[in-house]
Motif scaffolding. Structure first.
Motif, PDB file in Angstrom:
ATOM      1  N   ARG A   1       0.854  -1.194   0.000  1.00 32.22           N
ATOM      2  CA  ARG A   1       0.000   0.000   0.000  1.00 32.22           C
ATOM      3  C   ARG A   1       0.889   1.242   0.000  1.00 32.22           C
ATOM      4  O   ARG A   1       1.592   1.517   0.962  1.00 32.22           O
ATOM      5  CB  ARG A   1      -0.904  -0.026   1.238  1.00 32.22           C
ATOM      6  CG  ARG A   1      -2.029   1.022   1.243  1.00 32.22           C
ATOM      7  CD  ARG A   1      -3.239   0.500   0.490  1.00 32.22           C
ATOM      8  NE  ARG A   1      -4.367   1.405   0.616  1.00 32.22           N
ATOM      9  CZ  ARG A   1      -5.322   1.293   1.539  1.00 32.22           C
ATOM     10  NH1 ARG A   1      -5.266   0.306   2.433  1.00 32.22           N
ATOM     11  NH2 ARG A   1      -6.324   2.134   1.577  1.00 32.22           N
TER      12      ARG A   1
ATOM     13  N   ARG B   1      -2.819   6.234   1.137  1.00 33.09           N
ATOM     14  CA  ARG B   1      -4.182   5.988   1.629  1.00 33.09           C
ATOM     15  C   ARG B   1      -5.147   5.718   0.487  1.00 33.09           C
ATOM     16  O   ARG B   1      -6.055   4.900   0.605  1.00 33.09           O
ATOM     17  CB  ARG B   1      -4.647   7.210   2.430  1.00 33.09           C
ATOM     18  CG  ARG B   1      -6.082   7.106   2.948  1.00 33.09           C
ATOM     19  CD  ARG B   1      -6.488   8.377   3.662  1.00 33.09           C
ATOM     20  NE  ARG B   1      -7.864   8.314   4.095  1.00 33.09           N
ATOM     21  CZ  ARG B   1      -8.516   9.321   4.651  1.00 33.09           C
ATOM     22  NH1 ARG B   1      -7.891  10.486   4.839  1.00 33.09           N
ATOM     23  NH2 ARG B   1      -9.769   9.182   5.017  1.00 33.09           N
ATOM     24  N   TRP B   2      -4.950   6.426  -0.645  1.00 35.02           N
ATOM     25  CA  TRP B   2      -5.848   6.272  -1.797  1.00 35.02           C
ATOM     26  C   TRP B   2      -5.270   5.345  -2.861  1.00 35.02           C
ATOM     27  O   TRP B   2      -5.651   5.424  -4.028  1.00 35.02           O
ATOM     28  CB  TRP B   2      -6.165   7.643  -2.390  1.00 35.02           C
ATOM     29  CG  TRP B   2      -7.042   8.448  -1.484  1.00 35.02           C
ATOM     30  CD1 TRP B   2      -6.650   9.432  -0.616  1.00 35.02           C
ATOM     31  CD2 TRP B   2      -8.446   8.309  -1.328  1.00 35.02           C
ATOM     32  NE1 TRP B   2      -7.721   9.930   0.065  1.00 35.02           N
ATOM     33  CE2 TRP B   2      -8.853   9.267  -0.346  1.00 35.02           C
ATOM     34  CE3 TRP B   2      -9.427   7.488  -1.909  1.00 35.02           C
ATOM     35  CZ2 TRP B   2     -10.175   9.400   0.053  1.00 35.02           C
ATOM     36  CZ3 TRP B   2     -10.742   7.632  -1.512  1.00 35.02           C
ATOM     37  CH2 TRP B   2     -11.109   8.579  -0.553  1.00 35.02           C
TER      38      TRP B   2
ATOM     39  N   TYR C   1      -5.117  -1.390  -1.824  1.00 30.39           N
ATOM     40  CA  TYR C   1      -6.279  -1.708  -0.986  1.00 30.39           C
ATOM     41  C   TYR C   1      -6.852  -3.078  -1.349  1.00 30.39           C
ATOM     42  O   TYR C   1      -7.106  -3.917  -0.482  1.00 30.39           O
ATOM     43  CB  TYR C   1      -7.344  -0.632  -1.150  1.00 30.39           C
ATOM     44  CG  TYR C   1      -8.681  -0.972  -0.536  1.00 30.39           C
ATOM     45  CD1 TYR C   1      -8.908  -0.793   0.829  1.00 30.39           C
ATOM     46  CD2 TYR C   1      -9.713  -1.485  -1.320  1.00 30.39           C
ATOM     47  CE1 TYR C   1     -10.144  -1.112   1.400  1.00 30.39           C
ATOM     48  CE2 TYR C   1     -10.952  -1.807  -0.763  1.00 30.39           C
ATOM     49  CZ  TYR C   1     -11.152  -1.615   0.599  1.00 30.39           C
ATOM     50  OH  TYR C   1     -12.375  -1.944   1.151  1.00 30.39           O
TER      51      TYR C   1
ATOM     52  N   GLU D   1      -4.594  -5.979  -0.254  1.00 27.89           N
ATOM     53  CA  GLU D   1      -4.762  -6.281   1.162  1.00 27.89           C
ATOM     54  C   GLU D   1      -6.015  -7.104   1.407  1.00 27.89           C
ATOM     55  O   GLU D   1      -6.003  -8.076   2.188  1.00 27.89           O
ATOM     56  CB  GLU D   1      -4.822  -4.980   1.966  1.00 27.89           C
ATOM     57  CG  GLU D   1      -3.491  -4.247   2.035  1.00 27.89           C
ATOM     58  CD  GLU D   1      -3.582  -2.919   2.765  1.00 27.89           C
ATOM     59  OE1 GLU D   1      -2.535  -2.369   3.124  1.00 27.89           O
ATOM     60  OE2 GLU D   1      -4.728  -2.431   2.981  1.00 27.89           O
ATOM     61  N   LYS D   2      -7.105  -6.752   0.739  1.00 23.38           N
ATOM     62  CA  LYS D   2      -8.366  -7.476   0.911  1.00 23.38           C
ATOM     63  C   LYS D   2      -8.251  -8.908   0.395  1.00 23.38           C
ATOM     64  O   LYS D   2      -8.741  -9.856   1.024  1.00 23.38           O
ATOM     65  CB  LYS D   2      -9.499  -6.740   0.191  1.00 23.38           C
ATOM     66  CG  LYS D   2      -9.852  -5.393   0.786  1.00 23.38           C
ATOM     67  CD  LYS D   2     -10.334  -5.533   2.228  1.00 23.38           C
ATOM     68  CE  LYS D   2     -10.727  -4.180   2.812  1.00 23.38           C
ATOM     69  NZ  LYS D   2     -11.140  -4.294   4.236  1.00 23.38           N
TER      70      LYS D   2
END
Length: 233
Positions: A213, A216-217, A222, A225-226
């Motif tokens: 990552r 943040r955006w 993201y 990670e999921k």
């Protein structure tokens, strides 16, 4: 392969205004969806962070699925793409950097990066994998098979579900090559970070290319990670 990529990408680029002017909401929506799949899941998450840097892991069936998605984005085989990108990191922003807009020319790198010759020694791990051998050897035929499939559904789908999304992915990737290194050093750009699903935070990536990552955006990070939580608990 390089001329197939060039012709396909230029065709998509020329047809983009036509789609925006004459395409239906449905066709433009499909083009955007294919672009997101190719740019985020195929390019950022898989070709780049999974294959080139091995910064995360996922089941092989999912890896190969994402690779097939990126295959139809006409960005080159995984073996070729990864080899060139790893060489870029080894010689970043030097005369030996195959992607340097400073040493190779900004316009040349933006529009003709597919002409860079990959060196096999940078992708030996992929070369040993039969799946990637197959993808590299039959790269053009896989794309032509996809085009034929689209033609049977709707001849115009070749434009909105293949060529135009591929051209958009190409331009997004090229902006990273040409603008994120234009001053001879890796730089971050928030807008490019959004457009490329995380690649625009390029200084962060070069500072730590194993990092999943980058911001943040960072949408690609993201989803990585999921997926890792989903597949590894």
């Amino acid at each position: 392969m390089k001329y197939f990529i060039l012709i396909g990408q230029l065709s998509g680029l020329v047809l983009t205004p036509y789609l925006l002017y004459s395409g239906s909401f449905y066709e433009i929506f499909i083009a955007i969806c294919v672009f997101v799949l190719g740019s985020c899941f195929g390019g950022t998450m898989t070709y780049h962070r999974l294959l080139a840097h091995r910064s995360w892991k996922c089941p092989k069936w999912l890896e190969y699925t994402f690779v097939l998605i990126e295959t139809i984005m006409i960005t080159g085989s995984a073996i070729a793409w990864v080899a060139i990108h790893r060489e870029h990191h080894k010689h970043s922003d030097s005369h030996n950097d195959p992607h340097s807009p400073v040493y190779k020319g900004l316009l040349r790198m933006h529009f003709l990066s597919m002409m860079v010759k990959p060196k096999a020694k940078y992708a030996t791990d992929l070369i040993r994998d039969p799946f990637y051998q197959f993808q590299h050897k039959y790269y053009i035929y896989i794309n032509l098979a996809y085009a034929a499939f689209l033609f049977l559904i709707d001849p115009l789908a070749i434009i909105y579900a293949w060529l135009v999304p591929a051209a958009l992915v190409w331009q997004a990737n090229s902006m990273i090559i040409s603008f994120s290194h234009k001053n001879g050093i890796p730089t971050n750009n928030f807008l490019l970070g959004l457009i490329t699903f995380g690649e625009g935070w390029h200084k962060n990536h070069h500072d730590n290319w194993k990092k999943i990552r980058l911001h943040r955006w960072d949408i690609g990070g993201y989803f990585i990670e999921k997926i890792q939580r989903w597949t590894h608990g």
